[in-house]
Design a protein around this motif. Structure first.
Motif, PDB file in Angstrom:
ATOM      1  N   THR A 418       1.134  -1.090   0.116  1.00  0.00           N
ATOM      2  CA  THR A 418      -0.083  -0.030  -0.070  1.00  0.00           C
ATOM      3  C   THR A 418       0.971   1.327   0.009  1.00  0.00           C
ATOM      4  N   PRO A 419       1.320   1.713  -1.241  1.00  0.00           N
ATOM      5  CA  PRO A 419       2.284   2.677  -1.148  1.00  0.00           C
ATOM      6  C   PRO A 419       1.835   3.982  -0.756  1.00  0.00           C
ATOM      7  N   ILE A 428       0.177   6.620  -7.283  1.00  0.00           N
ATOM      8  CA  ILE A 428       1.241   5.956  -7.122  1.00  0.00           C
ATOM      9  C   ILE A 428       0.677   4.416  -7.290  1.00  0.00           C
ATOM     10  N   LEU A 429       1.387   3.692  -8.304  1.00  0.00           N
ATOM     11  CA  LEU A 429       1.089   2.325  -8.698  1.00  0.00           C
ATOM     12  C   LEU A 429       2.194   1.394  -8.178  1.00  0.00           C
ATOM     13  N   ALA A 430       2.017   0.485  -7.297  1.00  0.00           N
ATOM     14  CA  ALA A 430       2.896  -0.306  -6.877  1.00  0.00           C
ATOM     15  C   ALA A 430       2.879  -1.550  -7.904  1.00  0.00           C
ATOM     16  N   PHE A 431       3.986  -2.242  -8.409  1.00  0.00           N
ATOM     17  CA  PHE A 431       4.031  -3.429  -9.513  1.00  0.00           C
ATOM     18  C   PHE A 431       4.621  -4.625  -8.506  1.00  0.00           C
ATOM     19  N   GLY A 432       3.770  -5.661  -8.484  1.00  0.00           N
ATOM     20  CA  GLY A 432       4.205  -6.672  -7.728  1.00  0.00           C
ATOM     21  C   GLY A 432       4.900  -7.671  -8.254  1.00  0.00           C
ATOM     22  N   LEU A 453      -1.155  -5.678  -9.011  1.00  0.00           N
ATOM     23  CA  LEU A 453      -0.874  -4.339  -8.853  1.00  0.00           C
ATOM     24  C   LEU A 453      -1.719  -3.550  -7.824  1.00  0.00           C
ATOM     25  N   ALA A 454      -1.215  -2.393  -7.216  1.00  0.00           N
ATOM     26  CA  ALA A 454      -1.978  -1.868  -6.187  1.00  0.00           C
ATOM     27  C   ALA A 454      -1.961  -0.411  -6.500  1.00  0.00           C
ATOM     28  N   LEU A 455      -3.021   0.260  -6.424  1.00  0.00           N
ATOM     29  CA  LEU A 455      -3.047   1.903  -6.948  1.00  0.00           C
ATOM     30  C   LEU A 455      -3.496   2.641  -5.751  1.00  0.00           C
ATOM     31  N   SER A 456      -2.543   3.290  -4.940  1.00  0.00           N
ATOM     32  CA  SER A 456      -2.794   4.256  -3.902  1.00  0.00           C
ATOM     33  C   SER A 456      -3.305   5.705  -4.843  1.00  0.00           C
ATOM     34  N   PHE A 457      -4.416   6.256  -4.224  1.00  0.00           N
ATOM     35  CA  PHE A 457      -4.497   7.672  -4.906  1.00  0.00           C
ATOM     36  C   PHE A 457      -5.111   8.685  -3.798  1.00  0.00           C
TER      37      PHE A 457
END
Length: 488
Positions: A418-419, A428-432, A453-457
């Motif tokens: 969870t960036p 911000i997109l976290a690429f696993g 993928l995890a997208l924090s906004f």
């Protein structure tokens, strides 16, 4: 007049410049010159680390180094003289043998006997041209007051040198308000309380955290409010940074079982930025897991394509391109929150940040106007960005103006996270990690390459529907990379 100006022409002080935007200090990492060395205009004399990057500083004149004011590893305020150079001239005082010892006293008389408004502005103008960043005049006129006490004791204290720093009108208000606060009453006391002393970056931090400066107890020199004071007012005691009295007993009892690392430079800036972002922008994080097998096949094909000769091609390149296409389809997600103007600023450009782990800490340089680049151009820019970051040569300008960021946690074998948003950005997109897993493909369970993928906004800018659409589009493109053509 010639006897007064000659020393100023001979002994020149080079002050720590503001090598970023609004920075207040920098740490001297390495000196490339020593006392007695000859230097020329434009020669790099040292390397310093700011809160944003490591930067080499050039000297703005010719001469011989007569004094180095601070050693390596010392953090110095912007505007403070760090080196004295004997530039020669007709008004030499003393012989060549005494030049080294005369460096401090010969360099200081000009501000005493020459009118204050003339001497300080001359230095910042040259620094700005060389380094490329402006030094606010107020910073260079205020800083010498703090250094006057430690620099003067060497025999330069006589009567003529003492009154001068206190005489100019511009120098009186800052030290006098805290020094005489106990003697003020009535309207004067109210005025002093209503206008607490703090640097612009500190005032900005207080505004972002919703802290009234008038309620903060100052601990800085001369009653100045510091960043630590703001954080202490914003956070509970348990979350405060270090208590200065604790290290001594701990080091005495624990011995070599503990190691303490000073928080400064890039690590300090990152910590402050993350705290600011976490407590000002309401974060929302969404996740999606999907089959990325087709994209991985495309990566292998691109590696053999002549258009990509000499550049590195990996899955991160196509993740970046997919995010750019998704933002093109949903441009309202590429925005910023202007607290002062109470406006949402939609941006028609994408400066794509790439989180990079370096020996000095985590930095986020960005690719300017990434939305306009072809896939080969994006690959080249990505490779250059990573190489520069690893070499520790990323410039402050390369880390400013980002709009969205990608963090590749998959290289560490991490599925996702969870960036926290880079301050001022919308997402911000976290690429696993990409792993071979059983997956239903065309009605049958098969081993497929799967990732998350995890997208924090920032929920002030991007609501749940918009954030979901952006994330779903990125996953859809990577699942069927031909959509790079049909959607892009």
């Amino acid at each position: 007049m010639t006897t007064m100006t000659a020393p100023a022409q001979r002994f020149r002080e080079f002050r720590m410049p503001d090598v970023g935007e609004g920075l207040t200090e920098a740490e001297i990492l390495k000196w490339y010159v020593a006392v007695g060395d000859t230097v020329t205009d434009g020669q790099v004399i040292c390397e310093v680390e700011t809160a944003k990057a490591a930067v080499e500083l050039p000297i703005p004149y010719d001469g011989v180094v007569s004094e180095i004011r601070f050693g390596e590893g010392t953090t110095v305020d912007v505007g403070t003289p760090i080196i004295v150079v004997d530039a020669g001239g007709d008004g030499a005082a003393g012989s060549a043998d005494s030049a080294g010892s005369a460096g401090v006293t010969a360099a200081e008389p000009p501000p005493v006997e020459t009118p204050a408004p003339e001497a300080p502005p001359a230095e910042p103008k040259r620094q700005a041209v060389l380094v490329g960043y402006g030094v606010a005049p107020s910073a260079t006129t205020r800083r010498p007051r703090k250094q006057a006490a430690p620099d003067v004791p060497a025999a330069a204290v006589p009567a003529a040198a003492v009154p001068a720093p206190d005489v100019p009108a511009a120098a009186v208000p800052a030290p006098s308000v805290p020094a005489q606060a106990a003697e003020l009453n009535g309207h004067d006391r109210a005025a002093a309380v209503d206008r607490p002393l703090a640097k612009p970056p500190v005032r900005k931090l207080a505004k972002e955290l919703g802290i009234d400066l008038a309620t903060v107890v100052p601990t800085g020199p001369n009653g100045v409010v510091t960043r630590e004071d703001i954080r202490a007012a914003a956070a509970p005691p348990a979350a405060l940074p270090p208590v200065t009295a604790a290290p001594e007993p701990l080091s005495a009892t624990a011995g070599a079982r503990e190691t303490r690392i000073p928080i400064k430079g890039v690590r300090k800036a990152t910590a402050q930025a993350m705290v600011t972002s976490a407590f000002t922008a309401p974060h929302v994080t969404e996740f999606v897991t999907f089959d990325i097998t087709r994209t991985m096949k495309l990566v292998q094909e691109l590696k053999e394509d002549r258009a990509f000769t000499g550049v590195r091609v990996g899955p991160l390149l196509l993740v970046a391109k997919a995010l750019l296409v998704a933002l093109k389809r949903h441009p309202e997600a590429n925005a910023a929150w202007d607290e002062a103007a109470q406006e949402i600023v939609h941006k028609s450009y994408v400066n794509l940040g790439i989180a990079a782990a370096t020996p000095r800490g985590l930095i986020v340089p960005n690719i300017k106007d990434a939305h306009d680049k072809t896939l080969p151009e994006l690959a080249a820019a990505l490779g250059e960005l990573v190489a520069t970051a690893r070499d520790g040569k990323t410039s402050p300008a390369a880390m400013q103006g980002g709009t969205v960021t990608i963090t590749n946690v998959g290289v560490f074998g991490v599925d996702t996270g969870t960036p926290i948003l880079n301050p001022g950005e919308s997402a911000i997109l976290a690429f696993g990690a990409i792993k071979l897993q059983p997956w239903v493909h065309k009605g049958k369970v098969k081993p497929r390459q799967v990732t998350t993928l995890a997208l924090s906004f920032d929920h002030r800018l991007v609501d749940g529907e918009l954030g979901s659409r952006v994330l779903a589009d990125v996953a859809a493109i990577l699942e069927q990379p031909k959509r790079l053509l049909t959607w892009g």
